[in-house]
Scaffold this motif. Sequence first.
Motif, PDB file in Angstrom:
ATOM      1  N   GLY A 402     -19.049 -45.055 -68.475  1.00 38.84           N
ATOM      2  CA  GLY A 402     -20.324 -45.708 -68.206  1.00 38.84           C
ATOM      3  C   GLY A 402     -20.212 -47.190 -67.940  1.00 38.84           C
ATOM      4  N   PHE A 403     -19.109 -47.821 -68.360  1.00 41.11           N
ATOM      5  CA  PHE A 403     -18.907 -49.229 -68.034  1.00 41.11           C
ATOM      6  C   PHE A 403     -18.783 -49.421 -66.527  1.00 41.11           C
ATOM      7  N   GLY A 404     -18.352 -48.379 -65.824  1.00 40.02           N
ATOM      8  CA  GLY A 404     -18.300 -48.451 -64.367  1.00 40.02           C
ATOM      9  C   GLY A 404     -19.629 -48.082 -63.749  1.00 40.02           C
ATOM     10  N   CYS A 405     -20.100 -46.867 -64.081  1.00 39.33           N
ATOM     11  CA  CYS A 405     -21.387 -46.393 -63.560  1.00 39.33           C
ATOM     12  C   CYS A 405     -21.907 -45.310 -64.485  1.00 39.33           C
ATOM     13  N   ASN A 406     -23.191 -45.354 -64.792  1.00 37.99           N
ATOM     14  CA  ASN A 406     -23.778 -44.384 -65.710  1.00 37.99           C
ATOM     15  C   ASN A 406     -23.850 -42.978 -65.111  1.00 37.99           C
ATOM     16  N   VAL A 407     -23.908 -42.867 -63.777  1.00 44.98           N
ATOM     17  CA  VAL A 407     -24.081 -41.556 -63.146  1.00 44.98           C
ATOM     18  C   VAL A 407     -22.886 -40.634 -63.403  1.00 44.98           C
ATOM     19  N   PRO A 408     -21.633 -41.010 -63.040  1.00 40.51           N
ATOM     20  CA  PRO A 408     -20.510 -40.117 -63.358  1.00 40.51           C
ATOM     21  C   PRO A 408     -20.280 -39.982 -64.856  1.00 40.51           C
ATOM     22  N   ALA A 409     -20.671 -40.991 -65.628  1.00 36.97           N
ATOM     23  CA  ALA A 409     -20.510 -40.917 -67.082  1.00 36.97           C
ATOM     24  C   ALA A 409     -21.365 -39.803 -67.664  1.00 36.97           C
ATOM     25  N   ILE A 410     -22.604 -39.693 -67.190  1.00 30.28           N
ATOM     26  CA  ILE A 410     -23.483 -38.624 -67.677  1.00 30.28           C
ATOM     27  C   ILE A 410     -22.929 -37.263 -67.260  1.00 30.28           C
ATOM     28  N   MET A 411     -22.377 -37.181 -66.062  1.00 33.16           N
ATOM     29  CA  MET A 411     -21.775 -35.923 -65.624  1.00 33.16           C
ATOM     30  C   MET A 411     -20.542 -35.585 -66.453  1.00 33.16           C
ATOM     31  N   LEU A 573     -37.548 -57.782 -62.149  1.00 29.63           N
ATOM     32  CA  LEU A 573     -37.341 -56.606 -62.992  1.00 29.63           C
ATOM     33  C   LEU A 573     -37.671 -55.289 -62.291  1.00 29.63           C
ATOM     34  N   VAL A 574     -38.788 -55.249 -61.569  1.00 33.84           N
ATOM     35  CA  VAL A 574     -39.183 -53.986 -60.948  1.00 33.84           C
ATOM     36  C   VAL A 574     -38.208 -53.545 -59.856  1.00 33.84           C
ATOM     37  N   PRO A 575     -37.807 -54.417 -58.915  1.00 36.72           N
ATOM     38  CA  PRO A 575     -36.796 -53.965 -57.938  1.00 36.72           C
ATOM     39  C   PRO A 575     -35.467 -53.625 -58.592  1.00 36.72           C
ATOM     40  N   GLY A 576     -35.239 -54.173 -59.800  1.00 35.40           N
ATOM     41  CA  GLY A 576     -34.022 -53.830 -60.534  1.00 35.40           C
ATOM     42  C   GLY A 576     -33.961 -52.372 -60.918  1.00 35.40           C
ATOM     43  N   PHE A 577     -35.094 -51.659 -60.866  1.00 34.04           N
ATOM     44  CA  PHE A 577     -35.104 -50.220 -61.141  1.00 34.04           C
ATOM     45  C   PHE A 577     -34.329 -49.466 -60.064  1.00 34.04           C
ATOM     46  N   LEU A 578     -34.345 -49.965 -58.825  1.00 30.27           N
ATOM     47  CA  LEU A 578     -33.573 -49.328 -57.756  1.00 30.27           C
ATOM     48  C   LEU A 578     -32.085 -49.493 -58.008  1.00 30.27           C
ATOM     49  N   ALA A 579     -31.673 -50.695 -58.322  1.00 30.10           N
ATOM     50  CA  ALA A 579     -30.280 -51.012 -58.637  1.00 30.10           C
ATOM     51  C   ALA A 579     -30.269 -52.352 -59.348  1.00 30.10           C
ATOM     52  N   LYS A 580     -29.573 -52.432 -60.461  1.00 30.94           N
ATOM     53  CA  LYS A 580     -29.612 -53.649 -61.269  1.00 30.94           C
ATOM     54  C   LYS A 580     -29.050 -54.866 -60.533  1.00 30.94           C
ATOM     55  N   GLU A 581     -28.204 -54.634 -59.525  1.00 33.15           N
ATOM     56  CA  GLU A 581     -27.669 -55.759 -58.760  1.00 33.15           C
ATOM     57  C   GLU A 581     -28.759 -56.514 -58.009  1.00 33.15           C
ATOM     58  N   VAL A 582     -29.865 -55.809 -57.694  1.00 33.08           N
ATOM     59  CA  VAL A 582     -30.937 -56.426 -56.926  1.00 33.08           C
ATOM     60  C   VAL A 582     -31.582 -57.573 -57.701  1.00 33.08           C
ATOM     61  N   PRO A 624     -33.405 -47.242 -66.959  1.00 31.63           N
ATOM     62  CA  PRO A 624     -32.210 -46.939 -66.162  1.00 31.63           C
ATOM     63  C   PRO A 624     -32.526 -47.000 -64.673  1.00 31.63           C
ATOM     64  N   CYS A 625     -31.488 -47.211 -63.871  1.00 33.10           N
ATOM     65  CA  CYS A 625     -31.708 -47.263 -62.421  1.00 33.10           C
ATOM     66  C   CYS A 625     -32.122 -45.884 -61.896  1.00 33.10           C
ATOM     67  N   LEU A 626     -32.604 -45.865 -60.670  1.00 34.01           N
ATOM     68  CA  LEU A 626     -33.148 -44.641 -60.087  1.00 34.01           C
ATOM     69  C   LEU A 626     -32.108 -43.518 -60.044  1.00 34.01           C
ATOM     70  N   ALA A 627     -30.864 -43.839 -59.684  1.00 38.63           N
ATOM     71  CA  ALA A 627     -29.816 -42.816 -59.598  1.00 38.63           C
ATOM     72  C   ALA A 627     -29.525 -42.206 -60.967  1.00 38.63           C
ATOM     73  N   THR A 628     -29.539 -43.052 -62.003  1.00 35.28           N
ATOM     74  CA  THR A 628     -29.293 -42.562 -63.356  1.00 35.28           C
ATOM     75  C   THR A 628     -30.416 -41.655 -63.824  1.00 35.28           C
ATOM     76  N   VAL A 629     -31.650 -42.036 -63.526  1.00 32.08           N
ATOM     77  CA  VAL A 629     -32.798 -41.193 -63.884  1.00 32.08           C
ATOM     78  C   VAL A 629     -32.663 -39.824 -63.212  1.00 32.08           C
ATOM     79  N   GLY A 630     -32.231 -39.831 -61.953  1.00 28.17           N
ATOM     80  CA  GLY A 630     -32.070 -38.576 -61.224  1.00 28.17           C
ATOM     81  C   GLY A 630     -31.034 -37.660 -61.860  1.00 28.17           C
TER      82      GLY A 630
END
Length: 670
Positions: A402-411, A573-582, A624-630
């Motif tokens: 998850g330090f890299g990305c939460n998506v593969p970490a959850i998988m 904060l709100v656009p950060g929901f798409l990706a925290k880098e934003v 969490p970002c949108l991809a993580t929620v998905g």
Amino acid sequence: MSSTALVGNPNTGKTSLFNTLTSSYEYVGNWAGVTVEKKIGSLKNGAGHLIDLPGIYSLHPLSRDEGVAAGYLIEESPETLINIVDASQLERNLLLTLQLLEYGKPTVLGLNMIDVANARGIKLNHEILQSRLGVTVLPLIARTGKGSAQMLSMLEKSAAIPPSSFKLDYGDIVEKALSAIQKELLAVPNLPNHRWVALQLMEQNPVILQFLKTRTDTAKLIALCDTCQSELQIKKLALTLPQWIRSTRMEYIHSICLEVMNTEEQKPHNLTERLDSLLTHRFLGLPLFIVFMYVLFKTTFDWAGGPLSDLLDGFITGPISEGTTALLQFMGASSFIHALIVDGIIGGVGGVLVFVPQIFILFLIISFLEDSGYMARVCLLMDSIMERMGLNGKAFIPFIIGFGCNVPAIMAARSIEQPKDRMLTTLLMPLMSCSARLPVYALFAAVFFPSQQATAVLSMYVMGIVLALVLCKVFSKYLFKNESSVFVIELPPYRMPQLKTLSRSTWEKGKGFLRKAGTIILAGSVIIWLMSYAGPGGLDVEMDYSYLAKFGGFIAPLLEPLGFGTWQAGSTLVPGFLAKEVVVSTMNIIYHAPDSVGLEHQISQVFTPLSSISFMAFILLYIPCLATVGVIKKETASWKWTFFSIGYSLVLAYIVSLIIFQGGRLLGWS
């Protein structure tokens, strides 16, 4: 096209061989549980498809990823099997081998890690092994590619590989029951091998039982198994039917190993054991891990990453920005186009790209620790702490990913056997600081803690882990009562990572960040700039009267108690929901900073050291970002748990930031 399945125990080198045979790249780690779903690639020679299945110890699944392998064999039936075994752990690996040979398909046995076996003083005679099992045995060193050409050549002529004729005698009682069950199975269509299915049914394999339930009345089949169990008990054999089958296999495996293995020169204490005596020490292990992590962040932000980021920042804000401005002037571009490209795109995306060196250095060091085998030891070290909180040490593997990305970490949580542990890990994963949050930490640490950047950033990672453990205890007590946890993890041998492997692993982890820069961050930067450029009064308005200011001002009062109640902070904060880098790209646009120095100066005027800590904590914890929620929705198959993860993280972020800021003010901090 023909299909070949790649099957073996966890951490035996399957994915390394898959990458070599298919010229593709999948994540490789020197620990168990890296592959969590089947991967499909085309063989280099065009001879067919290769399917990399998750690592399993037997065909009886204990976790979701093991169920993928068993389900594939019963439902899709590949033409050929490649069974990869660890030559240094031959006796344990052969249990799965016998189950695969009973499957009856053409099979090749890849005897991998012969270099590790030789280093331990274990000599193997693969010709005797080939004779006893009745299939081709090919020595391999998958991570260096040794033997892969021969394997590819064999697969090119896969039609010439004979089906496995291996048949083990399980004794009169079991063999009689097997014959009866096979007769009943003749009426069931599309079964790969009736004897193999009957054996899996006797072993109470839930995947096979579920498969048969949809195709036939299983009551008679189960009754035949029960009768066999009763006859074993009449013979006063203190074993269940599955235990009897396993013990018969283990006796046969032991007899094979006595012939195949020469352990006269086996070394009593190898390098792995000597290192483990220090790195997994009861008292020294965790302090050493903390030291390693501190050095990791010191290298990332002070010793190497910081200077490289400064050079890249100078290049983006200097030659690129100035060159683009000159080109646009030469082309006679309008002021709108000029502002969009220079202030919106270059300012927004470029403000995030300056952190690429730090992110890649972080991934490089983490990849080194993973491939060396050290990360598996960290899970062992963390087990006692995590067990007290309601999880086990195996859950720490997804946390590190998850330090890299939460998506593969959850998988990756699929490799956890217990449903309770798997669900807890999935729900808590968004608290791990992914690489997307790193630019925010790096920016604020450089402004307010220039001499302690590594410590400031590390504290955010530690905060995420600590809060995850605390919430794990709470969730275990109130949401998942009376559910036990079991910890089983394999400790791989230490090895020196190869430069090719490290570079590919680092690139695969980091390219997602670059891909976001060209897609989500680019789109987000353009939208944010347009909102800052236009307002109710028209185009090219003052920033304070733009739609972005109106939007940020709507939520600013809610953020006031947290120390950053400005419309500028709210707008990020709100656009950060798409990706925290934003978040960082939005700040570059809002503050209209020509370079990172200008942005840092602007931030220093708006935030204080205390409010900056509060803001970083909020970025760490909120939605969490949108991809993580998905992927949470996909893995939990529940909107209830998905909305729960969103809700609790938002509430937690607000409470923690409130405590940090208001508590700091009471203590006289600024």
